[in-house]
Design a protein around this motif. Structure first.
Motif, PDB file in Angstrom:
ATOM      1  N   LEU A  36       0.818  -1.209   0.000  1.00 18.36           N
ATOM      2  CA  LEU A  36       0.000   0.000   0.000  1.00 18.36           C
ATOM      3  C   LEU A  36       0.853   1.259   0.000  1.00 18.36           C
ATOM      4  CD1 LEU A  36      -2.792  -0.897   2.572  1.00 18.36           C
ATOM      5  CD2 LEU A  36      -3.043  -0.633   0.118  1.00 18.36           C
ATOM      6  N   VAL A  37       2.000   1.207   0.662  1.00 13.17           N
ATOM      7  CA  VAL A  37       2.834   2.402   0.807  1.00 13.17           C
ATOM      8  C   VAL A  37       4.178   2.304   0.083  1.00 13.17           C
ATOM      9  CG1 VAL A  37       1.776   3.146   2.962  1.00 13.17           C
ATOM     10  CG2 VAL A  37       3.698   1.576   3.030  1.00 13.17           C
ATOM     11  N   ASP A  38       4.498   1.140  -0.459  1.00 17.29           N
ATOM     12  CA  ASP A  38       5.787   0.960  -1.142  1.00 17.29           C
ATOM     13  C   ASP A  38       6.025   1.985  -2.234  1.00 17.29           C
ATOM     14  OD1 ASP A  38       7.085  -1.007   0.206  1.00 17.29           O
ATOM     15  OD2 ASP A  38       6.424  -2.637  -1.089  1.00 17.29           O
ATOM     16  N   ARG A  39       4.991   2.348  -2.962  1.00 18.86           N
ATOM     17  CA  ARG A  39       5.147   3.218  -4.121  1.00 18.86           C
ATOM     18  C   ARG A  39       5.031   4.704  -3.775  1.00 18.86           C
ATOM     19  NH1 ARG A  39       2.571   0.961  -9.416  1.00 18.86           N
ATOM     20  NH2 ARG A  39       4.449  -0.125 -10.016  1.00 18.86           N
ATOM     21  N   LEU A  40       4.798   5.029  -2.508  1.00 20.94           N
ATOM     22  CA  LEU A  40       4.711   6.439  -2.126  1.00 20.94           C
ATOM     23  C   LEU A  40       6.057   7.114  -2.333  1.00 20.94           C
ATOM     24  CD1 LEU A  40       2.634   6.533   1.172  1.00 20.94           C
ATOM     25  CD2 LEU A  40       1.955   7.272  -1.082  1.00 20.94           C
ATOM     26  N   VAL A  41       5.998   8.365  -2.764  1.00 22.73           N
ATOM     27  CA  VAL A  41       7.220   9.133  -2.979  1.00 22.73           C
ATOM     28  C   VAL A  41       7.239  10.266  -1.958  1.00 22.73           C
ATOM     29  CG1 VAL A  41       8.516  10.515  -4.630  1.00 22.73           C
ATOM     30  CG2 VAL A  41       7.191   8.567  -5.422  1.00 22.73           C
ATOM     31  N   VAL A  42       8.371  10.400  -1.256  1.00 22.18           N
ATOM     32  CA  VAL A  42       8.524  11.391  -0.190  1.00 22.18           C
ATOM     33  C   VAL A  42       9.526  12.451  -0.635  1.00 22.18           C
ATOM     34  CG1 VAL A  42       9.221  11.699   2.223  1.00 22.18           C
ATOM     35  CG2 VAL A  42       8.067   9.600   1.521  1.00 22.18           C
ATOM     36  N   ASP A  43       9.224  13.707  -0.298  1.00 18.80           N
ATOM     37  CA  ASP A  43      10.148  14.803  -0.584  1.00 18.80           C
ATOM     38  C   ASP A  43      11.235  14.782   0.485  1.00 18.80           C
ATOM     39  OD1 ASP A  43      11.383  17.058  -1.536  1.00 18.80           O
ATOM     40  OD2 ASP A  43       9.901  18.464  -0.709  1.00 18.80           O
ATOM     41  N   TYR A  44      12.376  14.203   0.154  1.00 20.15           N
ATOM     42  CA  TYR A  44      13.474  14.027   1.104  1.00 20.15           C
ATOM     43  C   TYR A  44      14.582  15.019   0.762  1.00 20.15           C
ATOM     44  CZ  TYR A  44      17.058  11.565   3.838  1.00 20.15           C
ATOM     45  OH  TYR A  44      18.038  11.234   4.724  1.00 20.15           O
ATOM     46  N   TYR A  45      14.631  16.115   1.497  1.00 20.42           N
ATOM     47  CA  TYR A  45      15.603  17.188   1.263  1.00 20.42           C
ATOM     48  C   TYR A  45      15.587  17.642  -0.200  1.00 20.42           C
ATOM     49  CZ  TYR A  45      17.368  16.018   5.877  1.00 20.42           C
ATOM     50  OH  TYR A  45      17.474  15.783   7.222  1.00 20.42           O
ATOM     51  N   GLY A  46      14.388  17.848  -0.730  1.00 18.83           N
ATOM     52  CA  GLY A  46      14.239  18.364  -2.081  1.00 18.83           C
ATOM     53  C   GLY A  46      14.269  17.308  -3.180  1.00 18.83           C
ATOM     54  N   THR A  47      14.488  16.062  -2.828  1.00 22.44           N
ATOM     55  CA  THR A  47      14.542  14.978  -3.811  1.00 22.44           C
ATOM     56  C   THR A  47      13.351  14.052  -3.602  1.00 22.44           C
ATOM     57  OG1 THR A  47      16.949  15.043  -3.727  1.00 22.44           O
ATOM     58  CG2 THR A  47      15.954  13.098  -4.709  1.00 22.44           C
ATOM     59  N   GLN A  48      12.675  13.711  -4.688  1.00 21.50           N
ATOM     60  CA  GLN A  48      11.548  12.774  -4.606  1.00 21.50           C
ATOM     61  C   GLN A  48      12.115  11.361  -4.469  1.00 21.50           C
ATOM     62  OE1 GLN A  48       8.291  13.788  -4.438  1.00 21.50           O
ATOM     63  NE2 GLN A  48       9.229  15.809  -4.348  1.00 21.50           N
ATOM     64  N   THR A  49      11.929  10.755  -3.296  1.00 18.41           N
ATOM     65  CA  THR A  49      12.520   9.458  -2.975  1.00 18.41           C
ATOM     66  C   THR A  49      11.428   8.465  -2.595  1.00 18.41           C
ATOM     67  OG1 THR A  49      14.398  10.686  -2.058  1.00 18.41           O
ATOM     68  CG2 THR A  49      14.292   8.340  -1.567  1.00 18.41           C
ATOM     69  N   PRO A  50      11.481   7.235  -3.117  1.00 18.53           N
ATOM     70  CA  PRO A  50      10.495   6.222  -2.714  1.00 18.53           C
ATOM     71  C   PRO A  50      10.576   5.943  -1.209  1.00 18.53           C
ATOM     72  CG  PRO A  50      11.697   5.506  -4.647  1.00 18.53           C
ATOM     73  CD  PRO A  50      12.390   6.743  -4.139  1.00 18.53           C
ATOM     74  N   LEU A  51       9.418   5.768  -0.595  1.00 21.71           N
ATOM     75  CA  LEU A  51       9.348   5.544   0.849  1.00 21.71           C
ATOM     76  C   LEU A  51      10.151   4.326   1.282  1.00 21.71           C
ATOM     77  CD1 LEU A  51       8.190   6.241   3.616  1.00 21.71           C
ATOM     78  CD2 LEU A  51       6.174   4.910   3.022  1.00 21.71           C
ATOM     79  N   ASN A  52      10.134   3.274   0.477  1.00 20.12           N
ATOM     80  CA  ASN A  52      10.842   2.055   0.881  1.00 20.12           C
ATOM     81  C   ASN A  52      12.364   2.221   0.899  1.00 20.12           C
ATOM     82  OD1 ASN A  52      11.275   2.057  -1.858  1.00 20.12           O
ATOM     83  ND2 ASN A  52      10.160   0.149  -2.238  1.00 20.12           N
ATOM     84  N   GLN A  53      12.869   3.352   0.385  1.00 16.93           N
ATOM     85  CA  GLN A  53      14.307   3.637   0.464  1.00 16.93           C
ATOM     86  C   GLN A  53      14.646   4.512   1.666  1.00 16.93           C
ATOM     87  OE1 GLN A  53      15.717   5.242  -3.244  1.00 16.93           O
ATOM     88  NE2 GLN A  53      15.007   3.480  -4.405  1.00 16.93           N
ATOM     89  N   LEU A  54      13.615   5.019   2.344  1.00 20.47           N
ATOM     90  CA  LEU A  54      13.826   5.910   3.479  1.00 20.47           C
ATOM     91  C   LEU A  54      13.500   5.269   4.819  1.00 20.47           C
ATOM     92  CD1 LEU A  54      12.176   9.164   2.103  1.00 20.47           C
ATOM     93  CD2 LEU A  54      14.602   8.691   2.314  1.00 20.47           C
ATOM     94  N   ALA A  55      12.772   4.151   4.785  1.00 20.74           N
ATOM     95  CA  ALA A  55      12.284   3.592   6.040  1.00 20.74           C
ATOM     96  C   ALA A  55      12.034   2.097   5.922  1.00 20.74           C
ATOM     97  CB  ALA A  55      10.972   4.288   6.415  1.00 20.74           C
ATOM     98  N   GLY A  56      12.008   1.478   7.085  1.00 21.59           N
ATOM     99  CA  GLY A  56      11.606   0.086   7.156  1.00 21.59           C
ATOM    100  C   GLY A  56      10.093   0.036   7.284  1.00 21.59           C
ATOM    101  N   ILE A  57       9.453  -0.801   6.499  1.00 27.76           N
ATOM    102  CA  ILE A  57       7.998  -0.894   6.502  1.00 27.76           C
ATOM    103  C   ILE A  57       7.628  -2.300   6.948  1.00 27.76           C
ATOM    104  CG2 ILE A  57       5.911  -0.670   5.122  1.00 27.76           C
ATOM    105  CD1 ILE A  57       7.607   1.005   3.139  1.00 27.76           C
TER     106      ILE A  57
END
Length: 185
Positions: A36-57
């Motif tokens: 459900l959240v794997d494909r979410l994109v987060v604004d990480y310091y100005g860069t659009q980064t997939p959530l699964n690269q920023l956190a453990g789900i």
């Protein structure tokens, strides 16, 4: 050359079905799923980064998803990304993790999700038919150019149609499975 056209069409059709399956994973059912959240994109310091690269789900319970970022500074950005998304869940931030509680689906929401599934199935069918059309045009061009005989061209077009039918029935099968999963209470 024409066997390359057929194998290329087969490969492209398989990729279309795989893409539809990935999209189905993001369609919410009554159970929690990291998809459900794997494909979410987060604004990480100005860069659009997939959530699964920023956190453990993880999914500790059947109705809860826990997102634990590796950098606590990104908690607010993750919360904003979840709120902006169309998954329809409210994030609960408790200092180090984001919790998503998944409420039971209402009958109306289930019907909406079934419509989403049917729409994605139709998109996959259209994509497969487009691949068939392009491959058939290529095969007919080879026949006109004299590279392939008429009988061989008809056999290849028949093979192409059977391949198309096989992938369309696979789309229908996978869509039916997903529809049952969404409607399951």
């Amino acid at each position: 050359m024409s066997s390359e056209t057929l194998s290329s069409a087969d490969h492209k059709m398989a990729r279309a079905v795989e893409a539809m399956e990935r999209d189905f994973q993001g369609v919410r059912t009554g159970r929690a799923s990291t998809a459900l959240v794997d494909r979410l994109v987060v604004d990480y310091y100005g860069t659009q980064t997939p959530l699964n690269q920023l956190a453990g789900i993880s999914v500790p319970e059947a109705h809860q998803i826990v997102i634990q970022p590796w950098d606590r500074a990104v908690l607010g950005a993750i919360e904003k990304a979840i709120q902006k998304s169309d998954i329809g869940l409210v994030p609960n931030v408790d200092g180090t993790v984001v919790r998503l509680n998944i409420p039971p689906l209402t009958e109306e929401r289930r019907k909406d999700l079934v419509r989403v599934v049917h729409k994605r199935m139709e998109e996959a069918r259209v994509e497969i038919r487009g691949i068939r059309r392009d491959a058939a045009d290529e095969l007919k061009k080879e026949e006109r150019d004299g590279d392939v005989g008429t009988d061989e061209a008809h056999r290849q077009l028949d093979t192409l149609q059977k391949t198309t039918d096989r992938f369309i029935s696979e789309v229908d099968r996978l869509g039916g499975v997903k529809e049952q999963e969404v409607l399951e209470v």
